[in-house]
Design a protein around this motif. Structure first.
Motif, PDB file in Angstrom:
ATOM      1  N   PHE A 165      49.216  59.236  38.421  1.00 44.32           N
ATOM      2  CA  PHE A 165      49.555  58.989  39.824  1.00 44.32           C
ATOM      3  C   PHE A 165      51.035  58.641  39.969  1.00 44.32           C
ATOM      4  O   PHE A 165      51.730  59.169  40.844  1.00 44.32           O
ATOM      5  N   TYR A 166      51.548  57.778  39.098  1.00 47.07           N
ATOM      6  CA  TYR A 166      52.964  57.434  39.114  1.00 47.07           C
ATOM      7  C   TYR A 166      53.823  58.610  38.649  1.00 47.07           C
ATOM      8  O   TYR A 166      54.877  58.888  39.217  1.00 47.07           O
ATOM      9  N   HIS A 167      53.391  59.290  37.577  1.00 51.67           N
ATOM     10  CA  HIS A 167      54.221  60.326  36.967  1.00 51.67           C
ATOM     11  C   HIS A 167      54.480  61.496  37.925  1.00 51.67           C
ATOM     12  O   HIS A 167      55.578  62.056  37.948  1.00 51.67           O
ATOM     13  N   CYS A 168      53.487  61.871  38.700  1.00 57.64           N
ATOM     14  CA  CYS A 168      53.638  62.988  39.645  1.00 57.64           C
ATOM     15  C   CYS A 168      54.451  62.610  40.872  1.00 57.64           C
ATOM     16  O   CYS A 168      54.967  63.494  41.564  1.00 57.64           O
ATOM     17  N   ALA A 169      54.563  61.330  41.161  1.00 58.50           N
ATOM     18  CA  ALA A 169      55.211  60.892  42.403  1.00 58.50           C
ATOM     19  C   ALA A 169      56.709  61.174  42.388  1.00 58.50           C
ATOM     20  O   ALA A 169      57.366  61.112  41.344  1.00 58.50           O
ATOM     21  N   THR A 170      57.264  61.447  43.555  1.00 59.29           N
ATOM     22  CA  THR A 170      58.709  61.586  43.690  1.00 59.29           C
ATOM     23  C   THR A 170      59.380  60.235  43.528  1.00 59.29           C
ATOM     24  O   THR A 170      60.419  60.117  42.875  1.00 59.29           O
ATOM     25  N   LEU A 171      58.779  59.212  44.113  1.00 57.80           N
ATOM     26  CA  LEU A 171      59.249  57.849  43.913  1.00 57.80           C
ATOM     27  C   LEU A 171      58.110  56.887  44.201  1.00 57.80           C
ATOM     28  O   LEU A 171      57.106  57.258  44.811  1.00 57.80           O
ATOM     29  N   ALA A 172      58.263  55.670  43.724  1.00 57.91           N
ATOM     30  CA  ALA A 172      57.327  54.593  44.026  1.00 57.91           C
ATOM     31  C   ALA A 172      58.033  53.590  44.930  1.00 57.91           C
ATOM     32  O   ALA A 172      59.259  53.440  44.871  1.00 57.91           O
ATOM     33  N   VAL A 173      57.258  52.909  45.762  1.00 59.24           N
ATOM     34  CA  VAL A 173      57.802  51.855  46.624  1.00 59.24           C
ATOM     35  C   VAL A 173      56.892  50.637  46.499  1.00 59.24           C
ATOM     36  O   VAL A 173      55.664  50.760  46.558  1.00 59.24           O
ATOM     37  N   HIS A 174      57.500  49.469  46.315  1.00 63.57           N
ATOM     38  CA  HIS A 174      56.720  48.225  46.314  1.00 63.57           C
ATOM     39  C   HIS A 174      57.297  47.320  47.397  1.00 63.57           C
ATOM     40  O   HIS A 174      58.339  46.683  47.205  1.00 63.57           O
ATOM     41  N   PRO A 175      56.630  47.256  48.569  1.00 71.68           N
ATOM     42  CA  PRO A 175      57.190  46.541  49.717  1.00 71.68           C
ATOM     43  C   PRO A 175      56.860  45.054  49.772  1.00 71.68           C
ATOM     44  O   PRO A 175      57.185  44.389  50.758  1.00 71.68           O
ATOM     45  N   SER A 176      56.232  44.509  48.746  1.00 69.32           N
ATOM     46  CA  SER A 176      55.774  43.119  48.757  1.00 69.32           C
ATOM     47  C   SER A 176      56.934  42.143  48.954  1.00 69.32           C
ATOM     48  O   SER A 176      58.007  42.300  48.363  1.00 69.32           O
ATOM     49  N   ILE A 177      56.696  41.108  49.761  1.00 67.91           N
ATOM     50  CA  ILE A 177      57.733  40.104  50.017  1.00 67.91           C
ATOM     51  C   ILE A 177      57.731  38.986  48.979  1.00 67.91           C
ATOM     52  O   ILE A 177      58.663  38.184  48.928  1.00 67.91           O
ATOM     53  N   PHE A 178      56.687  38.932  48.147  1.00 68.30           N
ATOM     54  CA  PHE A 178      56.622  37.874  47.127  1.00 68.30           C
ATOM     55  C   PHE A 178      55.747  38.312  45.965  1.00 68.30           C
ATOM     56  O   PHE A 178      54.668  38.872  46.156  1.00 68.30           O
ATOM     57  N   GLU A 179      56.230  38.064  44.747  1.00 69.64           N
ATOM     58  CA  GLU A 179      55.439  38.194  43.538  1.00 69.64           C
ATOM     59  C   GLU A 179      55.756  36.993  42.658  1.00 69.64           C
ATOM     60  O   GLU A 179      56.846  36.430  42.733  1.00 69.64           O
ATOM     61  N   GLY A 180      54.832  36.628  41.819  1.00 72.02           N
ATOM     62  CA  GLY A 180      55.024  35.435  41.011  1.00 72.02           C
ATOM     63  C   GLY A 180      55.846  35.636  39.764  1.00 72.02           C
ATOM     64  O   GLY A 180      56.287  34.676  39.134  1.00 72.02           O
ATOM     65  N   GLY A 181      56.074  36.893  39.385  1.00 70.79           N
ATOM     66  CA  GLY A 181      56.763  37.163  38.137  1.00 70.79           C
ATOM     67  C   GLY A 181      58.228  37.499  38.311  1.00 70.79           C
ATOM     68  O   GLY A 181      58.815  37.362  39.394  1.00 70.79           O
ATOM     69  N   LEU A 182      58.819  37.971  37.225  1.00 70.93           N
ATOM     70  CA  LEU A 182      60.219  38.375  37.221  1.00 70.93           C
ATOM     71  C   LEU A 182      60.286  39.855  37.590  1.00 70.93           C
ATOM     72  O   LEU A 182      60.252  40.724  36.740  1.00 70.93           O
ATOM     73  N   GLY A 183      60.357  40.137  38.892  1.00 69.04           N
ATOM     74  CA  GLY A 183      60.296  41.520  39.353  1.00 69.04           C
ATOM     75  C   GLY A 183      58.861  41.992  39.460  1.00 69.04           C
ATOM     76  O   GLY A 183      57.958  41.425  38.851  1.00 69.04           O
ATOM     77  N   PRO A 184      58.619  43.041  40.232  1.00 67.20           N
ATOM     78  CA  PRO A 184      57.252  43.519  40.457  1.00 67.20           C
ATOM     79  C   PRO A 184      56.763  44.454  39.352  1.00 67.20           C
ATOM     80  O   PRO A 184      57.522  45.288  38.850  1.00 67.20           O
ATOM     81  N   PHE A 185      55.494  44.352  39.001  1.00 70.53           N
ATOM     82  CA  PHE A 185      54.898  45.244  38.003  1.00 70.53           C
ATOM     83  C   PHE A 185      55.085  46.722  38.348  1.00 70.53           C
ATOM     84  O   PHE A 185      55.343  47.529  37.460  1.00 70.53           O
ATOM     85  N   PRO A 186      54.902  47.136  39.622  1.00 69.06           N
ATOM     86  CA  PRO A 186      55.045  48.569  39.924  1.00 69.06           C
ATOM     87  C   PRO A 186      56.397  49.154  39.539  1.00 69.06           C
ATOM     88  O   PRO A 186      56.489  50.341  39.223  1.00 69.06           O
ATOM     89  N   PHE A 187      57.453  48.357  39.565  1.00 70.61           N
ATOM     90  CA  PHE A 187      58.755  48.866  39.117  1.00 70.61           C
ATOM     91  C   PHE A 187      58.674  49.304  37.659  1.00 70.61           C
ATOM     92  O   PHE A 187      59.055  50.426  37.308  1.00 70.61           O
ATOM     93  N   TYR A 188      58.191  48.419  36.801  1.00 69.69           N
ATOM     94  CA  TYR A 188      58.107  48.735  35.369  1.00 69.69           C
ATOM     95  C   TYR A 188      57.132  49.888  35.124  1.00 69.69           C
ATOM     96  O   TYR A 188      57.403  50.782  34.317  1.00 69.69           O
ATOM     97  N   GLU A 189      56.004  49.860  35.808  1.00 68.91           N
ATOM     98  CA  GLU A 189      54.981  50.891  35.598  1.00 68.91           C
ATOM     99  C   GLU A 189      55.513  52.268  35.965  1.00 68.91           C
ATOM    100  O   GLU A 189      55.324  53.245  35.228  1.00 68.91           O
ATOM    101  N   ALA A 190      56.163  52.365  37.118  1.00 67.72           N
ATOM    102  CA  ALA A 190      56.671  53.652  37.577  1.00 67.72           C
ATOM    103  C   ALA A 190      57.759  54.176  36.649  1.00 67.72           C
ATOM    104  O   ALA A 190      57.725  55.329  36.200  1.00 67.72           O
ATOM    105  N   VAL A 191      58.738  53.337  36.358  1.00 72.52           N
ATOM    106  CA  VAL A 191      59.870  53.783  35.539  1.00 72.52           C
ATOM    107  C   VAL A 191      59.420  54.127  34.127  1.00 72.52           C
ATOM    108  O   VAL A 191      59.973  55.020  33.483  1.00 72.52           O
ATOM    109  N   SER A 192      58.382  53.451  33.636  1.00 69.92           N
ATOM    110  CA  SER A 192      57.904  53.720  32.267  1.00 69.92           C
ATOM    111  C   SER A 192      57.388  55.141  32.112  1.00 69.92           C
ATOM    112  O   SER A 192      57.322  55.654  30.996  1.00 69.92           O
ATOM    113  N   VAL A 193      57.025  55.795  33.225  1.00 69.61           N
ATOM    114  CA  VAL A 193      56.555  57.189  33.155  1.00 69.61           C
ATOM    115  C   VAL A 193      57.472  58.126  33.940  1.00 69.61           C
ATOM    116  O   VAL A 193      57.062  59.194  34.379  1.00 69.61           O
ATOM    117  N   GLY A 194      58.732  57.712  34.126  1.00 70.52           N
ATOM    118  CA  GLY A 194      59.731  58.620  34.655  1.00 70.52           C
ATOM    119  C   GLY A 194      59.872  58.707  36.147  1.00 70.52           C
ATOM    120  O   GLY A 194      60.425  59.689  36.662  1.00 70.52           O
TER     121      GLY A 194
END
Length: 273
Positions: A165-194
């Motif tokens: 799902f991530y790999h085929c996408a043109t881009l990913a967007v994570h619009p969340s205003i708050f996450e508890g970690g250091l940056g959002p998981f979707p950023f790492y997940e998307a970039v990890s598959v290009g």
């Protein structure tokens, strides 16, 4: 929560902003009691055996698209069972529909792209659509604007399908205003598959900028759907530059792995520095 934190010998948070603004400011936890242990970057590349060096190729996208179609057929998603995922640009959003996730903003940005600017793109999301619910603005927006074939829900994806799902996408967007970690998981997940990712500004992404200031160009005001549409359009038109910058950040951040996280938790439990 207050009783648990007050009675604990040590408290672990995933980020400095949670340690400061929540553990200490809200619950009065002494700073010396807190250990900040950031999560390691999630990595989905292992779920795509045909992926070479995290880069997209015509063959890899075709295989990922086939995975998506086969899964859609098995789930009875008629519209998607023959959908040309490898040919039609789409924006991927992987999160649940909660108030803090701010899905309305990316849906509105998609409406601007497709209706006002006539850009050929869809928004595919893993969040379920709760039609009739009053606590989410998303379903009412889709009904009012008749966006139900432009913004589509694909829920409960298995790991390998999620990676496709991530790999085929043109881009990913994570619009969340708050996450508890250091940056959002979707950023790492998307970039990890290009696939490049745009992220809403918030305490989690501001803290991430301390580690990777070059990501500032890929962050947006979560209340500005027009500005988000501009950034989405820019990445769609120059995807290669975005993924090149973000891939370099990802490779640098993966120097900190899950074994480091485990060791830090063990040290927190034993009181070692």
């Amino acid at each position: 929560v207050q009783r648990l934190l007050s009675g604990s010998n040590r408290v672990v948070t995933f980020s400095q902003h949670v340690a400061t603004s929540q553990a200490t400011a809200m619950f009065g936890v002494a700073r010396e009691k807190i250990r900040v242990v950031p999560h390691a970057p999630p990595d989905l590349a292992g779920s795509l055996p045909y992926l070479d060096g995290r880069k997209r190729s015509k063959a890899s996208v075709q295989l990922a698209a086939r995975t998506l179609r086969e899964h859609a057929a098995g789930r009875g998603w008629g519209y998607l069972s023959n959908y040309p995922f490898e040919e039609v640009p789409y924006i991927a959003v992987s999160t649940q529909d909660r108030v803090t996730k701010n899905l309305r903003s990316v849906a509105e940005a998609t409406r601007i792209l497709t209706r006002d600017r006539r850009i050929d793109a869809k928004l595919l999301m893993t969040a379920p659509l709760h039609y009739g619910a009053g606590w989410t603005a998303l379903p009412a927006l889709l009904e009012r604007e008749q966006l139900t074939t432009d913004i589509i829900s694909m829920t409960d994806l298995p790991r390998e399908v999620h990676a496709a799902f991530y790999h085929c996408a043109t881009l990913a967007v994570h619009p969340s205003i708050f996450e508890g970690g250091l940056g959002p998981f979707p950023f790492y997940e998307a970039v990890s598959v290009g696939t490049p990712c745009l992220m809403a500004l918030g305490p989690h992404t501001l803290e991430l900028l301390g580690e990777a200031p070059e990501l500032e160009a890929f962050m947006f005001d979560p209340n500005d759907s027009l500005g988000l549409a501009d950034q989405m359009q820019a990445v769609i038109s120059d995807r290669a530059t975005a993924i090149d910058i973000q891939s370099q950040v990802f490779e640098r951040l993966t120097g900190y792995g899950w074994k480091d996280v485990a060791a830090a938790y063990a040290n927190a439990a034993t009181g070692e520095s």
